[in-house]
Design a protein around this motif. Sequence first.
Motif, PDB file in Angstrom:
ATOM      1  N   ALA A  33       0.825  -1.212   0.000  1.00 35.57           N
ATOM      2  CA  ALA A  33       0.000   0.000   0.000  1.00 35.57           C
ATOM      3  C   ALA A  33       0.860   1.264   0.000  1.00 35.57           C
ATOM      4  CB  ALA A  33      -0.920  -0.014   1.213  1.00 35.57           C
ATOM      5  N   LEU A  34       1.926   1.260   0.784  1.00 35.59           N
ATOM      6  CA  LEU A  34       2.809   2.426   0.840  1.00 35.59           C
ATOM      7  C   LEU A  34       3.518   2.643  -0.496  1.00 35.59           C
ATOM      8  CD1 LEU A  34       4.407   1.955   4.387  1.00 35.59           C
ATOM      9  CD2 LEU A  34       2.649   3.602   3.721  1.00 35.59           C
ATOM     10  N   CYS A  35       3.920   1.549  -1.136  1.00 33.91           N
ATOM     11  CA  CYS A  35       4.588   1.671  -2.440  1.00 33.91           C
ATOM     12  C   CYS A  35       3.627   2.216  -3.495  1.00 33.91           C
ATOM     13  CB  CYS A  35       5.145   0.321  -2.879  1.00 33.91           C
ATOM     14  SG  CYS A  35       6.626  -0.193  -1.984  1.00 33.91           S
ATOM     15  N   LEU A  36       2.375   1.767  -3.447  1.00 32.80           N
ATOM     16  CA  LEU A  36       1.386   2.281  -4.398  1.00 32.80           C
ATOM     17  C   LEU A  36       1.100   3.753  -4.134  1.00 32.80           C
ATOM     18  CD1 LEU A  36      -1.115  -0.721  -4.491  1.00 32.80           C
ATOM     19  CD2 LEU A  36       0.531  -0.043  -6.252  1.00 32.80           C
ATOM     20  N   TRP A  37       1.093   4.115  -2.853  1.00 36.35           N
ATOM     21  CA  TRP A  37       0.873   5.509  -2.462  1.00 36.35           C
ATOM     22  C   TRP A  37       2.015   6.391  -2.949  1.00 36.35           C
ATOM     23  CZ3 TRP A  37       1.820   7.514   3.140  1.00 36.35           C
ATOM     24  CH2 TRP A  37       1.429   8.849   3.236  1.00 36.35           C
ATOM     25  N   LYS A  38       3.248   5.918  -2.783  1.00 35.31           N
ATOM     26  CA  LYS A  38       4.432   6.672  -3.183  1.00 35.31           C
ATOM     27  C   LYS A  38       5.052   6.072  -4.445  1.00 35.31           C
ATOM     28  CE  LYS A  38       4.277   9.410   0.383  1.00 35.31           C
ATOM     29  NZ  LYS A  38       4.027  10.876   0.251  1.00 35.31           N
ATOM     30  N   GLY A  39       4.207   5.586  -5.345  1.00 36.73           N
ATOM     31  CA  GLY A  39       4.678   4.786  -6.475  1.00 36.73           C
ATOM     32  C   GLY A  39       5.653   5.464  -7.409  1.00 36.73           C
ATOM     33  N   VAL A  40       5.541   6.757  -7.623  1.00 31.37           N
ATOM     34  CA  VAL A  40       6.405   7.431  -8.589  1.00 31.37           C
ATOM     35  C   VAL A  40       7.864   7.310  -8.205  1.00 31.37           C
ATOM     36  CG1 VAL A  40       6.989   9.642  -9.637  1.00 31.37           C
ATOM     37  CG2 VAL A  40       4.603   9.045  -9.263  1.00 31.37           C
ATOM     38  N   SER A  41       8.161   7.447  -6.935  1.00 26.21           N
ATOM     39  CA  SER A  41       9.558   7.469  -6.511  1.00 26.21           C
ATOM     40  C   SER A  41      10.142   6.086  -6.286  1.00 26.21           C
ATOM     41  CB  SER A  41       9.707   8.295  -5.229  1.00 26.21           C
ATOM     42  OG  SER A  41       8.958   7.703  -4.191  1.00 26.21           O
ATOM     43  N   THR A 107       1.552   4.176  10.414  1.00 22.80           N
ATOM     44  CA  THR A 107       2.633   4.600   9.533  1.00 22.80           C
ATOM     45  C   THR A 107       2.251   5.710   8.546  1.00 22.80           C
ATOM     46  OG1 THR A 107       3.777   2.483   9.730  1.00 22.80           O
ATOM     47  CG2 THR A 107       4.263   3.800   7.779  1.00 22.80           C
ATOM     48  N   PRO A 108       1.137   5.603   7.805  1.00 26.91           N
ATOM     49  CA  PRO A 108       0.817   6.672   6.839  1.00 26.91           C
ATOM     50  C   PRO A 108       0.710   8.068   7.456  1.00 26.91           C
ATOM     51  CG  PRO A 108      -0.487   4.721   6.367  1.00 26.91           C
ATOM     52  CD  PRO A 108       0.202   4.468   7.679  1.00 26.91           C
ATOM     53  N   PRO A 109       0.009   8.236   8.599  1.00 22.81           N
ATOM     54  CA  PRO A 109      -0.007   9.577   9.205  1.00 22.81           C
ATOM     55  C   PRO A 109       1.383  10.074   9.595  1.00 22.81           C
ATOM     56  CG  PRO A 109      -1.716   8.184  10.170  1.00 22.81           C
ATOM     57  CD  PRO A 109      -0.844   7.291   9.352  1.00 22.81           C
ATOM     58  N   PHE A 110       2.224   9.159  10.090  1.00 16.72           N
ATOM     59  CA  PHE A 110       3.580   9.553  10.470  1.00 16.72           C
ATOM     60  C   PHE A 110       4.376   9.976   9.242  1.00 16.72           C
ATOM     61  CE2 PHE A 110       7.913   9.154  11.978  1.00 16.72           C
ATOM     62  CZ  PHE A 110       7.840   9.568  13.306  1.00 16.72           C
ATOM     63  N   ILE A 111       4.220   9.245   8.155  1.00 13.53           N
ATOM     64  CA  ILE A 111       4.917   9.607   6.913  1.00 13.53           C
ATOM     65  C   ILE A 111       4.442  10.963   6.416  1.00 13.53           C
ATOM     66  CG2 ILE A 111       5.121   9.018   4.463  1.00 13.53           C
ATOM     67  CD1 ILE A 111       5.268   6.107   5.233  1.00 13.53           C
ATOM     68  N   SER A 112       3.154  11.195   6.511  1.00 12.89           N
ATOM     69  CA  SER A 112       2.620  12.486   6.056  1.00 12.89           C
ATOM     70  C   SER A 112       3.211  13.647   6.844  1.00 12.89           C
ATOM     71  CB  SER A 112       1.090  12.490   6.200  1.00 12.89           C
ATOM     72  OG  SER A 112       0.503  11.528   5.355  1.00 12.89           O
TER      73      SER A 112
END
Length: 657
Positions: A33-41, A107-112
């Motif tokens: 899910a995180l890779c799909l969220w940040k897929g471009v990089s 994790t997602p809120p922390f990454i944001s």
Amino acid sequence: MKNRLRAVFGHGIWPVAAFMLLSMAAFSLSRLALCLWKGVSVRDNFLEIFIQGLRSDFSIACTCYALPLVILALFEISGRAPRFMSALVRVLLSLILTLHVFMEIATPPFISEYGVRPNRLFIDYLVYPKEVISTLTGGHLIAVIATIVISVLCFVLAFKFPGGLLSKDYRTGGRVRGILALVLIAIVIPLGIRSTIGHRPLNPSMLSFSGRPLDDSLPVNSSFNVFYAMRHYGDYQLSEGQIYAFDSEDHVKQTAMLMSARNEPFAYDDKCPLNQSIEPSVTSSRKLNVVIILEESMGADFVESLGGLPLTPELEKLKTQGWWFSNMIAAGHRSVRGIEAVTAGFPPSPLSSQVRLEHRSPIATLMEIYRELGYATSFIYGGESHFDNMRTYFMYNGTQSITEQKDYKNPAFTASWGVSDEDLFARADENFRKLSDEGKNFMSVVFTSSFHDPFDIPQGKVDIGNIKTDEPLRLKAVKYADYALGKFFEKARQSNYYKDTVFLVIADHESRVESDGSFPLQKFLIPAVIIGPDIMARDDQRMVSQIDMAPTLLSLTGVSGDMPFVGQDLTRDDIIERAPIIFHDTFGYLVPGKLVTLDPNRKSHTFKVSGGNSLITTKAHDDRKLTDFAMGVENLGPMIYEKRWNDASCIKGLTQE
């Protein structure tokens, strides 16, 4: 299905394997899910992220589930499973899985907010529950409720999942299965936790691959990241028992200004109070390359002209060809201290090295500066670059390319700490020639490793003559390191890049630093020489420090701008002779004729220093003024780190003449 699993793993052990798989599945789904969220990089490294991620997943699973696994194996041996223990183990398994799921949900809120997975900051905020709860309920109430609901649901389902976790109907042979299980646990779990048979267990630095903080944090699941930060939490903060005394911010700033011979006022930017203006001492018609050769442990003990044994004849030759420093003082007695001092001008302190510490954003380093100027930056090492977190340090702070042991094809010789120095220098020369042929400027840090215990080197290359010693392998190793250095310069002089390159050859620290009850000052004298175009051969007798190398190299290569360095540009004549030093828990501040040492137990000592290169110390009357100044210098490193005074954003007005 349960009966089949029980037949293989025993009545009690198979659910633990199932829970481990559930945790690993949760980690993988979250990672996807995180890779799909940040897929471009991350799309170009998608496969590597998942393969490396499995290592951290299995490692933390082995760590967390080891206890219930051992308990259930013991039940298998005894043939009994007390009901209360059955419930306790079920709760334990459910809590572990729930914790893993919770960390991934958080994790997602922390990454944001912070741009990386949960790390040390996650732990920092746990000591402020009131503020954290107010923040979460005030602006993230829906996310908090969702996290709580999912976590509770996860726990309930996990508790029901094992069903007949501990059957009372143990089969004949269960005891044998239990003993075999314990043997298997004793072998697999430690290996699983370490995830390697190398020198160091798995750490986040091993999985770094891009130099972008978020991308490099994706392979490491959040539970592993936070657990690792907890184990090393003491590296990040100082307690009163680790430092002589805490000092005020104003005094520390004033100390930094005086220590770097600055006459100008503090920078206009309050966020970057340590910025000093660097003006180039050399104007060149072309950009000059920069190569820093860090010689492992090659201290003054092995350099004849510094009072040591005659074991570095090649280094002595370089002395006559460049700018030689007869009184270069190492910042510490570990490699990471030399690395941070030379590449980032960072002063030693009771705080852990910058190489090992986490950074929210890049710090000002030579690699970062030269990268901004368009140079190809690299770190070339013969061993495993994850050691001491070097890989992460270099990648996060301006280094575009890292060469380590796995990158050498068919090396001529490989020892415990990596390929030989000859292989290392051959690869460095190859890289430099290629970049030169492509018309690219480069800045590189080359770190040797052949002179390192157990001193395994190619045979027949060197001998130590008639030197009497109880450690012939050690002395041969340092002479071999010197031999490889000479071979490199012999080859480099025949290249196109040599005439356009400034070389710094410097030891990271002395080989063996031992104390006989007093501060072993004589063990901090190290060789250093700068060779390059327009650099006249000379012997500089001034007392200087490794932290002065960064400003000096910038000046010699025509770089100007405001930089957050506390070191001095040694091309100037008005420098202050001084050297900060750290030796285990004792901080030292050296000036001509005097040394002040500060101990964490609130003791300070003043010594007279004499004897030229031997640096003999004798007890003297306390110097209160110098002690107060030293206290400011000791506080400088921790304050720079805490307040981010050396952030890369502090680099201002960068130009190159």
